[in-house]
Design an enzyme around this catalytic site. Sequence first.
Site, mmCIF file in Angstrom:
data_model
loop_
_atom_site.group_PDB
_atom_site.id
_atom_site.type_symbol
_atom_site.label_atom_id
_atom_site.label_comp_id
_atom_site.label_asym_id
_atom_site.label_seq_id
_atom_site.Cartn_x
_atom_site.Cartn_y
_atom_site.Cartn_z
ATOM 1 N N ILE A 86 -12.991 17.515 91.590
ATOM 2 C CA ILE A 86 -12.213 18.322 90.646
ATOM 3 C C ILE A 86 -11.134 17.484 89.967
ATOM 4 O O ILE A 86 -10.804 17.716 88.793
ATOM 5 C CB ILE A 86 -11.590 19.563 91.348
ATOM 6 C CG1 ILE A 86 -10.986 20.528 90.319
ATOM 7 C CG2 ILE A 86 -10.547 19.173 92.379
ATOM 8 C CD1 ILE A 86 -11.982 21.111 89.351
ATOM 9 N N THR A 87 -10.587 16.485 90.655
ATOM 10 C CA THR A 87 -9.514 15.691 90.052
ATOM 11 C C THR A 87 -10.036 14.690 89.026
ATOM 12 O O THR A 87 -9.236 13.993 88.386
ATOM 13 C CB THR A 87 -8.682 14.945 91.117
ATOM 14 O OG1 THR A 87 -9.551 14.192 91.969
ATOM 15 C CG2 THR A 87 -7.877 15.929 91.956
ATOM 16 N N HIS A 89 -11.363 15.742 86.377
ATOM 17 C CA HIS A 89 -11.245 16.453 85.105
ATOM 18 C C HIS A 89 -9.909 16.157 84.434
ATOM 19 O O HIS A 89 -8.848 16.236 85.060
ATOM 20 C CB HIS A 89 -11.413 17.957 85.324
ATOM 21 C CG HIS A 89 -12.816 18.340 85.641
ATOM 22 N ND1 HIS A 89 -13.772 18.542 84.673
ATOM 23 C CD2 HIS A 89 -13.446 18.529 86.830
ATOM 24 C CE1 HIS A 89 -14.921 18.852 85.250
ATOM 25 N NE2 HIS A 89 -14.752 18.849 86.550
ATOM 26 N N MET A 99 -1.630 13.164 103.023
ATOM 27 C CA MET A 99 -1.963 12.745 104.382
ATOM 28 C C MET A 99 -1.031 11.621 104.846
ATOM 29 O O MET A 99 -1.186 11.116 105.954
ATOM 30 C CB MET A 99 -3.422 12.295 104.455
ATOM 31 C CG MET A 99 -4.404 13.425 104.189
ATOM 32 S SD MET A 99 -6.119 12.867 104.118
ATOM 33 C CE MET A 99 -6.463 12.633 105.854
ATOM 34 N N ARG A 100 -0.085 11.246 103.979
ATOM 35 C CA ARG A 100 0.953 10.294 104.393
ATOM 36 C C ARG A 100 2.094 11.039 105.080
ATOM 37 O O ARG A 100 2.676 10.558 106.047
ATOM 38 C CB ARG A 100 1.509 9.535 103.188
ATOM 39 C CG ARG A 100 0.522 8.642 102.484
ATOM 40 C CD ARG A 100 1.191 7.902 101.335
ATOM 41 N NE ARG A 100 2.173 6.933 101.827
ATOM 42 C CZ ARG A 100 3.109 6.373 101.062
ATOM 43 N NH1 ARG A 100 3.228 6.734 99.778
ATOM 44 N NH2 ARG A 100 3.943 5.476 101.569
ATOM 45 N N ARG A 176 -5.008 7.625 108.710
ATOM 46 C CA ARG A 176 -5.878 8.549 107.968
ATOM 47 C C ARG A 176 -7.166 7.889 107.491
ATOM 48 O O ARG A 176 -8.119 8.571 107.127
ATOM 49 C CB ARG A 176 -5.134 9.137 106.773
ATOM 50 C CG ARG A 176 -4.710 8.086 105.752
ATOM 51 C CD ARG A 176 -3.950 8.678 104.584
ATOM 52 N NE ARG A 176 -3.388 7.626 103.737
ATOM 53 C CZ ARG A 176 -2.859 7.839 102.546
ATOM 54 N NH1 ARG A 176 -2.817 9.070 102.053
ATOM 55 N NH2 ARG A 176 -2.361 6.841 101.851
ATOM 56 N N HIS A 198 -14.439 24.696 80.560
ATOM 57 C CA HIS A 198 -15.107 23.394 80.657
ATOM 58 C C HIS A 198 -15.415 23.051 82.115
ATOM 59 O O HIS A 198 -16.525 22.603 82.440
ATOM 60 C CB HIS A 198 -14.245 22.298 80.044
ATOM 61 C CG HIS A 198 -14.740 20.921 80.347
ATOM 62 N ND1 HIS A 198 -15.927 20.438 79.848
ATOM 63 C CD2 HIS A 198 -14.234 19.934 81.130
ATOM 64 C CE1 HIS A 198 -16.121 19.210 80.295
ATOM 65 N NE2 HIS A 198 -15.112 18.889 81.076
ATOM 66 N N ARG A 203 -18.960 22.574 86.815
ATOM 67 C CA ARG A 203 -18.878 22.731 88.268
ATOM 68 C C ARG A 203 -19.421 24.049 88.806
ATOM 69 O O ARG A 203 -19.565 24.198 90.026
ATOM 70 C CB ARG A 203 -17.418 22.560 88.714
ATOM 71 C CG ARG A 203 -16.805 21.225 88.314
ATOM 72 C CD ARG A 203 -17.599 20.037 88.851
ATOM 73 N NE ARG A 203 -16.915 18.768 88.578
ATOM 74 C CZ ARG A 203 -17.336 17.586 88.984
ATOM 75 N NH1 ARG A 203 -18.453 17.498 89.697
ATOM 76 N NH2 ARG A 203 -16.661 16.484 88.685
#
EC number: 2.1.1.148
Length: 247
Positions: A86-87, A89, A99-100, A176, A198, A203
């Site tokens: 998704i990122t 787009h 996760m840091r 991680r 879009h 998707r």
Amino acid sequence: MDVKLLEATDDPEDLICKAARNDYSDTSVGSQSFEATMAEVDGDSLEEKKETLIGHLLDHGHFGPFEHAQATFAVEGVSRSCMAQITRHRHVSFDVQSMRYVSFDDVDPEAVREGELVVTPPSATDPDWIGRNQQKASVSDEEFEERAEIFKDTIEQAVESYQELLELGMPPEDARFVLPIGTKVNIVMSMNARMLMHVADMRAAADAQWEIREMTEEMLELAADWCPKTFEYYEQEMKGRKNRLAP
């Protein structure tokens, strides 16, 4: 997975119509009533006029006015794989659980086998599941049980190793690295109505992976309540077509 509409433009279709009518009006839409703005649009009521204009805009590919209406979604518990998709787009704003700064040292590794922390794909729970690029059209019961067990063993071991590394003093941002791409993440994302169409073109399509397709369908359901005429037209007339809406 859980998807919520966090915030959105109030009266989005009024705004879409105002923006569209501005292009053809000799009077600023900011200095007249909505009724006056819509006076020349066919329809016996304002709702009918909005439906007429929105359908006309979408039918003729005049998508610019739909960029004024903005929606923000909170997505909980999708995989990092789905996040990576998704990122990609453009014209969408994201904030992603780190996760840091968020560690998972209190998760029971055995619970991971049942869906805690890591998304379990259907191919690990359904022997009849057929996925894209699958090497074998069907598998025996023994093969399915073996692959399901391998999957569960692997993610459990990954979480155990992650927690051991934390205990040995490795910073979360490095520990991680051993977590699987299926590790769950929470996302906040904002996009305009045109961009959502879009995203759905790409998707919600049959060739998209099951997880992002499910997420997109949930977003479309929420959008249908928020911007009903637009997304009813999209569902009925545009969704699944080959000519996909350009970003």
